[in-house]
Design a protein around this motif. Structure first.
Motif, PDB file in Angstrom:
ATOM      1  N   PRO A   1       0.781  -1.237   0.000  1.00  0.00           N
ATOM      2  CA  PRO A   1       0.000   0.000   0.000  1.00  0.00           C
ATOM      3  C   PRO A   1       0.814   1.290   0.000  1.00  0.00           C
ATOM      4  N   LEU A   2       2.153   1.206   0.131  1.00  0.00           N
ATOM      5  CA  LEU A   2       2.955   2.425   0.187  1.00  0.00           C
ATOM      6  C   LEU A   2       2.892   3.193  -1.132  1.00  0.00           C
ATOM      7  N   ARG A   3       2.723   4.520  -1.016  1.00  0.00           N
ATOM      8  CA  ARG A   3       2.832   5.419  -2.158  1.00  0.00           C
ATOM      9  C   ARG A   3       3.803   6.531  -1.765  1.00  0.00           C
ATOM     10  N   VAL A   4       4.589   6.983  -2.724  1.00  0.00           N
ATOM     11  CA  VAL A   4       5.659   7.941  -2.456  1.00  0.00           C
ATOM     12  C   VAL A   4       5.480   9.171  -3.344  1.00  0.00           C
ATOM     13  N   VAL A   5       5.475  10.333  -2.714  1.00  0.00           N
ATOM     14  CA  VAL A   5       5.458  11.597  -3.438  1.00  0.00           C
ATOM     15  C   VAL A   5       6.808  12.268  -3.216  1.00  0.00           C
ATOM     16  N   LEU A   6       7.546  12.515  -4.301  1.00  0.00           N
ATOM     17  CA  LEU A   6       8.845  13.177  -4.224  1.00  0.00           C
ATOM     18  C   LEU A   6       8.646  14.677  -4.340  1.00  0.00           C
ATOM     19  N   VAL A   7       9.131  15.395  -3.357  1.00  0.00           N
ATOM     20  CA  VAL A   7       9.002  16.852  -3.336  1.00  0.00           C
ATOM     21  C   VAL A   7      10.333  17.440  -3.780  1.00  0.00           C
ATOM     22  N   ARG A   8      10.370  17.942  -5.015  1.00  0.00           N
ATOM     23  CA  ARG A   8      11.603  18.496  -5.587  1.00  0.00           C
ATOM     24  C   ARG A   8      11.520  19.996  -5.864  1.00  0.00           C
ATOM     25  N   THR A   9      10.359  20.481  -6.246  1.00  0.00           N
ATOM     26  CA  THR A   9      10.233  21.875  -6.667  1.00  0.00           C
ATOM     27  C   THR A   9      10.121  22.803  -5.462  1.00  0.00           C
ATOM     28  N   GLU A  10      10.470  24.057  -5.670  1.00  0.00           N
ATOM     29  CA  GLU A  10      10.322  25.047  -4.597  1.00  0.00           C
ATOM     30  C   GLU A  10       8.856  25.207  -4.216  1.00  0.00           C
ATOM     31  N   GLU A  11       7.991  25.179  -5.226  1.00  0.00           N
ATOM     32  CA  GLU A  11       6.555  25.310  -4.946  1.00  0.00           C
ATOM     33  C   GLU A  11       6.051  24.145  -4.102  1.00  0.00           C
ATOM     34  N   GLY A  12       6.467  22.933  -4.455  1.00  0.00           N
ATOM     35  CA  GLY A  12       6.062  21.769  -3.684  1.00  0.00           C
ATOM     36  C   GLY A  12       6.610  21.801  -2.274  1.00  0.00           C
TER      37      GLY A  12
ATOM     38  N   ALA B   1      -0.122   5.963   2.680  1.00  0.00           N
ATOM     39  CA  ALA B   1      -0.808   4.689   2.524  1.00  0.00           C
ATOM     40  C   ALA B   1      -1.977   4.859   1.562  1.00  0.00           C
ATOM     41  N   ASP B   2      -2.069   3.945   0.614  1.00  0.00           N
ATOM     42  CA  ASP B   2      -3.181   3.929  -0.335  1.00  0.00           C
ATOM     43  C   ASP B   2      -4.310   3.107   0.266  1.00  0.00           C
ATOM     44  N   THR B   3      -5.385   3.773   0.660  1.00  0.00           N
ATOM     45  CA  THR B   3      -6.489   3.063   1.307  1.00  0.00           C
ATOM     46  C   THR B   3      -7.308   2.232   0.334  1.00  0.00           C
ATOM     47  N   ASP B   4      -7.027   2.358  -0.945  1.00  0.00           N
ATOM     48  CA  ASP B   4      -7.668   1.507  -1.948  1.00  0.00           C
ATOM     49  C   ASP B   4      -6.657   0.547  -2.585  1.00  0.00           C
ATOM     50  N   PHE B   5      -5.660   0.161  -1.783  1.00  0.00           N
ATOM     51  CA  PHE B   5      -4.628  -0.767  -2.279  1.00  0.00           C
ATOM     52  C   PHE B   5      -5.224  -2.069  -2.782  1.00  0.00           C
ATOM     53  N   HIS B   6      -6.388  -2.439  -2.248  1.00  0.00           N
ATOM     54  CA  HIS B   6      -6.994  -3.728  -2.592  1.00  0.00           C
ATOM     55  C   HIS B   6      -7.349  -3.838  -4.072  1.00  0.00           C
ATOM     56  N   GLU B   7      -7.448  -2.702  -4.754  1.00  0.00           N
ATOM     57  CA  GLU B   7      -7.760  -2.741  -6.180  1.00  0.00           C
ATOM     58  C   GLU B   7      -6.666  -3.440  -6.985  1.00  0.00           C
TER      59      GLU B   7
ATOM     60  N   GLY C   1      -3.380  18.224   7.381  1.00  0.00           N
ATOM     61  CA  GLY C   1      -3.044  19.326   6.498  1.00  0.00           C
ATOM     62  C   GLY C   1      -2.302  18.859   5.257  1.00  0.00           C
ATOM     63  N   VAL C   2      -1.345  17.934   5.436  1.00  0.00           N
ATOM     64  CA  VAL C   2      -0.617  17.380   4.294  1.00  0.00           C
ATOM     65  C   VAL C   2      -1.576  16.640   3.375  1.00  0.00           C
ATOM     66  N   ASP C   3      -2.503  15.898   3.961  1.00  0.00           N
ATOM     67  CA  ASP C   3      -3.466  15.158   3.139  1.00  0.00           C
ATOM     68  C   ASP C   3      -4.355  16.099   2.328  1.00  0.00           C
ATOM     69  N   ARG C   4      -4.801  17.174   2.962  1.00  0.00           N
ATOM     70  CA  ARG C   4      -5.623  18.149   2.214  1.00  0.00           C
ATOM     71  C   ARG C   4      -4.811  18.786   1.089  1.00  0.00           C
ATOM     72  N   GLU C   5      -3.538  19.042   1.361  1.00  0.00           N
ATOM     73  CA  GLU C   5      -2.677  19.730   0.398  1.00  0.00           C
ATOM     74  C   GLU C   5      -2.319  18.855  -0.799  1.00  0.00           C
ATOM     75  N   PHE C   6      -1.977  17.592  -0.510  1.00  0.00           N
ATOM     76  CA  PHE C   6      -1.435  16.725  -1.560  1.00  0.00           C
ATOM     77  C   PHE C   6      -2.381  15.612  -1.995  1.00  0.00           C
TER      78      PHE C   6
ATOM     79  N   ARG D   1      -7.917   9.362  -0.860  1.00  0.00           N
ATOM     80  CA  ARG D   1      -7.478   7.975  -1.047  1.00  0.00           C
ATOM     81  C   ARG D   1      -6.146   7.701  -0.345  1.00  0.00           C
ATOM     82  N   LEU D   2      -5.213   8.636  -0.432  1.00  0.00           N
ATOM     83  CA  LEU D   2      -3.912   8.473   0.205  1.00  0.00           C
ATOM     84  C   LEU D   2      -3.889   9.211   1.534  1.00  0.00           C
ATOM     85  N   ARG D   3      -3.194   8.616   2.499  1.00  0.00           N
ATOM     86  CA  ARG D   3      -3.058   9.225   3.824  1.00  0.00           C
ATOM     87  C   ARG D   3      -1.586   9.252   4.214  1.00  0.00           C
TER      88      ARG D   3
END
Length: 201
Positions: A57-68, A95-101, A159-164, A169-171
């Motif tokens: 269920p792991l999902r990874v968001v890479l934050v590289r940009t200044e805006e991100g 965590a992907d709460t719909d990993f079961h798909e 706050g991170v969840d609302r932002e990204f 679905r992801l937490r």
């Protein structure tokens, strides 16, 4: 660990040191970027770590940009902001709460495995637990690449969840700063001994 105990392990001693004994949680990093090739190599290694029903269920968001980075930093605890703003790369582990798909693909020998997680609460709990396992593998993978990791839970997860992840679905679970290691600022903190932790029954 004694030299004899170290030799009992299959992993070479220098690899043991790289992954565990000499690796430190990073609050600062040496100059130099972290490449996409390095991150891909880390993932291609740690994806083999076990999860329940191979759910992954792991999902990874890479934050590289200044805006991100600005979007992320404002949700971090005060003590985590400056070091994250200066880190070469930051990863949001979620965590992907719909990993079961994906179970028909990753767990094909049990037809209907997806149906085991029809209950949303049970599915979210499994996603969180197994993604946290994978977060541990991820940190070790960063170390295996010769990089340093600074995992943090000091942030406003909602706050991170609302932002990204506004669709819900992801937490978010852990934020990890990644970069080239520097000499640690202070001595390693003590670890509990075997007899403090292990009980045989």
């Amino acid at each position: 660990m004694t030299a004899v105990q170290s030799r009992v392990l299959e992993l070479a001693e220098d690899a043991q040191d790289l992954l565990f004994r000499r690796a430190r949680t990073a609050n600062a990093f040496a100059d130099g970027p972290v490449s996409d090739e390095q991150v891909r190599a880390i993932y291609e290694l740690v994806k083999w770590g076990p999860t329940a029903m191979n759910g992954q269920p792991l999902r990874v968001v890479l934050v590289r940009t200044e805006e991100g980075r600005e979007r992320l930093v404002r949700h971090l605890s005060e003590g985590n902001r400056a070091k994250t703003a200066a880190a070469p790369l930051t990863a949001i582990l979620a965590a992907d709460t719909d990993f079961h798909e994906h179970l028909p693909t990753v767990f094909p020998h049990v037809p209907g495995a997806k149906d085991f997680f029809a209950d949303g609460e049970r599915r979210a709990e499994s996603a969180r637990f197994n993604a946290l396992l994978q977060a541990g593998y991820f940190v070790l993978g960063v170390r295996a690449a010769g990089l340093a990791a600074g995992p943090m839970t000091g942030f406003d997860a909602a706050g991170v969840d609302r932002e990204f992840f506004p669709d819900g679905r992801l937490r978010s679970l852990v934020v990890v700063n990644i970069g080239n290691p520097v000499v640690a600022e202070f001595a390693r903190s003590p670890r509990l001994g075997y007899d403090d932790v292990v009980l045989t029954v």
